[in-house]
Design an enzyme around this catalytic site. Structure first.
Site, short mmCIF file in Angstrom:
data_model
loop_
_atom_site.label_atom_id
_atom_site.label_comp_id
_atom_site.label_asym_id
_atom_site.label_seq_id
_atom_site.Cartn_x
_atom_site.Cartn_y
_atom_site.Cartn_z
N HIS A 372 37.44 10.63 36.73
CA HIS A 372 36.26 11.37 36.29
C HIS A 372 35.69 12.33 37.33
O HIS A 372 34.68 12.99 37.05
CB HIS A 372 35.14 10.40 35.88
CG HIS A 372 35.33 9.82 34.51
ND1 HIS A 372 34.98 10.48 33.36
CD2 HIS A 372 35.84 8.62 34.12
CE1 HIS A 372 35.25 9.72 32.31
NE2 HIS A 372 35.78 8.59 32.74
N LYS A 562 20.50 17.26 33.24
CA LYS A 562 21.64 16.45 33.71
C LYS A 562 21.22 15.79 35.01
O LYS A 562 20.13 16.05 35.52
CB LYS A 562 22.90 17.30 33.89
CG LYS A 562 22.69 18.56 34.73
CD LYS A 562 23.93 19.44 34.75
CE LYS A 562 24.10 20.19 33.46
NZ LYS A 562 25.36 19.94 32.79
N ARG A 563 22.07 14.92 35.55
CA ARG A 563 21.74 14.31 36.84
C ARG A 563 21.50 15.40 37.88
O ARG A 563 22.14 16.46 37.85
CB ARG A 563 22.88 13.39 37.30
CG ARG A 563 22.92 12.05 36.61
CD ARG A 563 21.64 11.24 36.76
NE ARG A 563 21.43 10.77 38.10
CZ ARG A 563 21.60 9.50 38.50
NH1 ARG A 563 21.98 8.58 37.64
NH2 ARG A 563 21.37 9.15 39.75
N LYS A 568 25.74 20.44 40.72
CA LYS A 568 25.31 20.91 39.40
C LYS A 568 24.38 22.12 39.52
O LYS A 568 24.04 22.75 38.52
CB LYS A 568 24.65 19.76 38.63
CG LYS A 568 25.65 18.65 38.27
CD LYS A 568 24.98 17.52 37.51
CE LYS A 568 25.92 16.35 37.24
NZ LYS A 568 26.95 16.64 36.23
N THR A 670 29.79 16.79 29.18
CA THR A 670 29.70 16.55 27.73
C THR A 670 28.39 17.09 27.20
O THR A 670 28.28 17.36 26.00
CB THR A 670 29.84 15.06 27.39
OG1 THR A 670 28.95 14.30 28.21
CG2 THR A 670 31.26 14.57 27.59
N LYS A 674 27.35 19.03 23.51
CA LYS A 674 26.22 18.67 22.64
C LYS A 674 25.39 19.90 22.32
O LYS A 674 24.97 20.11 21.18
CB LYS A 674 25.37 17.59 23.31
CG LYS A 674 26.09 16.25 23.44
CD LYS A 674 25.45 15.34 24.49
CE LYS A 674 26.40 14.21 24.83
NZ LYS A 674 26.05 13.51 26.08
#
Length: 848
Positions: A372, A562-563, A568, A670, A674
């Site tokens: 992952h 998101k985290r 990110k 993911t 969505k």
């Protein structure tokens, strides 16, 4: 009532039948009576929630039992999904959707004078995951049940899930997530299947072989949660283990009179399932974490072997483990359950007395491994000294596996560097076991979770392994369940799509491609736009209620949830927000497309930089939201305590989805899928599944910016000079100077020096390098938003292209290409039919 009347026309959430409604009301009142000793008139919303949950669960239980009977009769190959995280969210509405009960339940609750949303809000999120990995596991369980696979999820029943996040004075504060404090109506304790798990001790060599002796025993108590498939009567099982101390735990202390200490020491054993480690993409080598990882695999493998031995086939004939890989497939969700490989070898060799070669062959054919992440800090490497103390027999087995593996390396004579890099045991510095290497060597299939990610692990991270066994490496692009992420969270859009193309898309998301025929249909464009605007109005009301900030519902809802992690790049988003603010202040009367920027996510409690990023964003929001010059042109909201339930609210209301990681760092994502399915347009780099989203929808229908993977690699070779960008881009210089000078933290001018120092001196993720490209791409977003028709046409093209990103497609690929099982749309007979119906269906399945 209008909502119920509208839903009657659409059957994707079930039919409103008079008998159904009457039965549900009767069940509701019965459960309310049994659970309350007080008068119904003083019942609380939580009392009503539990009555409704138990009523809906009644419809699950018969199907759950019937499914297990069906599996016993047909004796299919069983799939076991091992994960340390299952981020399930709430169960009530999801269960109603999958059983086709939602419309009937809505009507029954309405007739009882209650509000369904109020009841649903009583349910605690089952937050047993950090983010993408745990939520993916939850989507996979839904798809495995929907595709009729005999599948089981195995994990830990954490007493405390992912922490609740509070924002106080702009800082993240963690609070314990005591999600079980009111009980959990969706689980069933199964003490009859309680199992022992061993730790510590020593290895004794005997004539019969190695024996692990003098161990400390912890009991694993299973709690089962039903996982319903969509409208197919299949109800699979998620089994989560809870740690219990045996009754004779530390009896020695009791015998010498220290009764209190003996009782207190029981907690040391039970701490194993106490709390979820709140780290995402970061390895924390704590003894308790290793205990958790071994605890779940040791209990699970005993359960798997018990079920294998008691299957119909093995009960009626001699037991042979030769058929084990034909009846059992085990998927390792990242390296967290990697100890399953030496544990299965220990069971086969030490307990079942198989010879090593046979045991190793069976083990490799049974396991498959999903990687992952490519971030080095996330890859698990356990110190040998810790394994030696906690799991001495397993360390011996790992050494033996490694020796056989290195013997194979004689294919590369004289290449000691390659042998060193491919060893399971890292010898430089403190001796450690590389768990990813163990997973690769002990599995028959290894997969990444997006095409670009799978290529990176083949050509870079695990290149040597890929060259040795190229056939082992695969790609399985992630997916999301359309049941939760469309039917449940966005019923208006789900109904509109069903009216346009029929209802079959719920189980075959590729049918969304039919929407391409409606791209130029003015009526459909208006309907899609109206659904989005309704969702935005509803979410704007929520934001105003929760954050006391007046939201402009006509603004671009620009969402980054998101985290919180440097890779990110929430920082890049924040720099753009400040740039927009500076432009408004410089020219207050100039045209400006209004924006509501929504950022949310949790930072790992020990991740200093992530917490500083949250503080910066909240500080910027305080300044912008209170500046009268800005007015309603720009608002910034930090969403507190982002979780599955909040995602279900914000995603349907989003116009612009931020997926802006540095190329080559996000394995898949993911959240991006969505948003796409729910009619948001994506601004993003060519990273993770963004690449495939652009392929499906056409790159011109996403807002793509920034460096590619190859360009990032080239910059790594040449060296990244942040100062060069700072000096050559005036708007960037202005933003950084404001942060550095304390413009957003006047009482503490040096508050954000750690952030600016990182950006200049050790920014692994090259924020400045992509700044200019990002800002220009955001200008394209604003320009398109001013043309509502073109914007909505692009939205329709994105929804139409979202079919590939169903977890049903992902699971079908795992099933046929890794697990050796076939999905089926065969319906299990409902509980209302006699037991003989199962045998008839089993015969029909055998013929297929």
């Amino acid at each position: 009532m209008l909502i119920v009347e509208k839903r009657k026309q659409i059957s994707i959430r079930g039919i409103v039948g008079v008998e159904n409604v009457a039965e549900l009301k009767k069940g509701f009142n019965r459960h309310l009576h049994f659970t309350l000793v007080k008068d119904r008139n003083v019942a609380t919303p939580r009392d009503y929630y539990f009555a409704l949950a138990h009523t809906v669960r009644d419809h699950l239980v018969g199907r759950w039992i019937r499914t297990q009977q069906f599996y016993y009769e047909t004796d299919p190959k069983r799939v076991y999904y091992l994960s340390l995280e299952f981020y399930m969210g709430r169960a009530l509405q999801n269960t109603m959707v999958n059983l086709g009960l939602q419309n009937a339940c809505d009507e029954a609750i309405y007739q009882l004078g209650l509000d369904m949303e109020d009841l649903e809000d009583m349910e605690e999120d089952a937050g047993l995951g950090n983010g993408g990995l745990g939520r993916l596991a939850a989507c996979f369980l839904d798809s495995m049940a929907t595709l009729g696979l005999a599948a089981y999820g195995y994990g830990i029943r954490y007493e405390y899930g992912i922490f609740n996040q509070r924002i106080k004075d702009g800082w993240q504060v963690e609070e314990a997530d005591d999600w079980l404090r009111h009980g959990n109506p969706w689980e069933k304790a199964r003490p009859e299947y309680m199992l022992p798990v061993h730790f510590y001790g020593r290895v004794e060599e005997t004539e019969e072989g190695s024996k692990w002796v003098d161990t400390q025993v912890v009991l694993a108590m299973p709690f089962d949660t039903p996982i319903p498939g969509y409208m197919n009567n299949t109800v699979n099982t998620m089994r989560l283990w809870s740690a219990r101390a045996p009754n004779d735990f530390n009896l020695r202390d009791f015998n010498v009179g220290d009764y209190i200490q003996a009782v207190l020491d029981r907690n040391l054993a039970e701490n194993i399932s106490r709390v979820l480690y709140p780290n995402d993409n970061f390895f924390e080598g704590k003894e308790l974490r290793l205990k958790q990882e071994y605890f779940v695999v040791a209990a699970t493998l005993q359960d798997v072997i018990r079920r294998f031995k008691t299957s119909k086939r093995n009960c009626s004939g001699p037991l042979s483990f030769d058929s084990f890989p034909d009846k059992v497939a085990i998927q390792l969700n990242d390296t967290h359950p990697a100890m399953a490989i030496p544990e299965l070898m220990r069971i086969f060799v030490d307990i079942e007395k198989l010879d090593w070669d046979t045991a190793w062959d069976i083990t490799k054919r049974t396991f498959a491994y999903t990687n992952h992440t490519v971030l080095p800090e996330a890859l698990e490497r356990w110190p040998v000294r810790l394994l030696e103390t906690l799991l001495p027999r397993h360390l011996q087995i790992i050494y033996q596996i490694n020796q056989i593996h290195l013997d194979v390396m004689s294919l590369f004579p004289g290449d000691l560097d390659r042998m060193r890099k491919m060893s399971l045991v890292e010898e430089y510095g403190e001796k450690k076991v590389n768990m990813a290497h163990l997973c690769i060597v002990g599995s028959h299939a290894v997969n990444g979770v997006a095409e670009i990610h799978s290529n990176i692990i083949k050509t870079d991270v695990f290149r040597d392994f890929s060259e040795l066994e190229p056939e082992k490496f695969q790609n399985k692009t992630n997916g999301i369940t359309p049941r939760r992420w469309l039917l449940l969270c966005n019923p208006g859009l789900a109904d509109l799509i069903a009216e346009a193309i029929g209802e079959e898309y719920v189980k075959d998301l590729m049918q969304l491609q039919k929407l391409n025929e409606l791209v130029d249909d003015d009526a459909f464009i208006r309907d899609i736009s109206k659904v989005k605007q309704d969702n935005k109005l509803k979410f704007a009301q929520y934001l105003e209620r929760e954050y006391q900030v007046k939201i402009n519902p006509a603004s671009v809802f620009d969402v980054h949830v998101k985290r919180i992690h440097e890779y990110k790049r929430q920082l890049l988003n924040c720099l753009h927000v400040i740039t927009m603010y500076n432009r408004i202040r410089a020219k207050p009367t100039a045209p400006f497309v209004p924006r509501t920027v929504i950022i949310g996510g949790k930072a790992a409690p020990g991740y200093h930089m992530a917490k500083m990023i949250i503080k910066l964003i909240t500080s910027v929001a305080d300044v912008i939201n209170n500046d009268p010059i800005v007015g309603n042109k720009l608002k910034v909201i930090y969403l507190e305590n982002y979780r599955v339930t909040l995602a279900e609210k914000v995603i349907p209301a989003t116009d612009l989805s931020e997926q802006i990681s540095t190329a080559g760092t996000e394995a898949s994502g993911t959240g991006n899928m969505k948003f796409m399915l729910n009619g948001a347009l994506t601004i993003g780099t060519l990273d993770g599944a963004n690449v495939e989203m652009a392929e499906e929808a056409g790159q011109e229908n996403l807002f793509i910016f920034g460096m590619t993977v190859e360009e990032v690699a080239a910059m790594d070779q040449e060296g990244y000079d942040a100062m060069q960008y700072y000096k050559s881009i005036p708007e960037l210089k202005q933003v950084i100077d404001q942060i550095k000078s304390g413009f957003f933290s006047p009482k503490q001018p040096e508050l954000f020096h750690d952030i600016t120092n990182m950006l200049f001196n050790h920014d692994r993720f090259k924020v400045f390098a992509d700044y200019e490209s990002y800002v220009k791409c955001q200008e394209k977003v604003s320009a398109l938003y001013e043309d509502p028709k073109k914007w909505t046409q692009m939205v329709i093209k994105n929804i139409a292209a979202a079919g590939k990103f169903s977890s049903d497609r992902t699971i079908a690929e795992y099933a046929t290409q890794i697990w050796g099982v076939e999905p089926t749309d065969l319906k299990i007979p409902p509980p209302s039919e006699p037991r003989e119906a199962i045998e008839e269906t089993a015969r029909a399945l055998r013929k297929i």
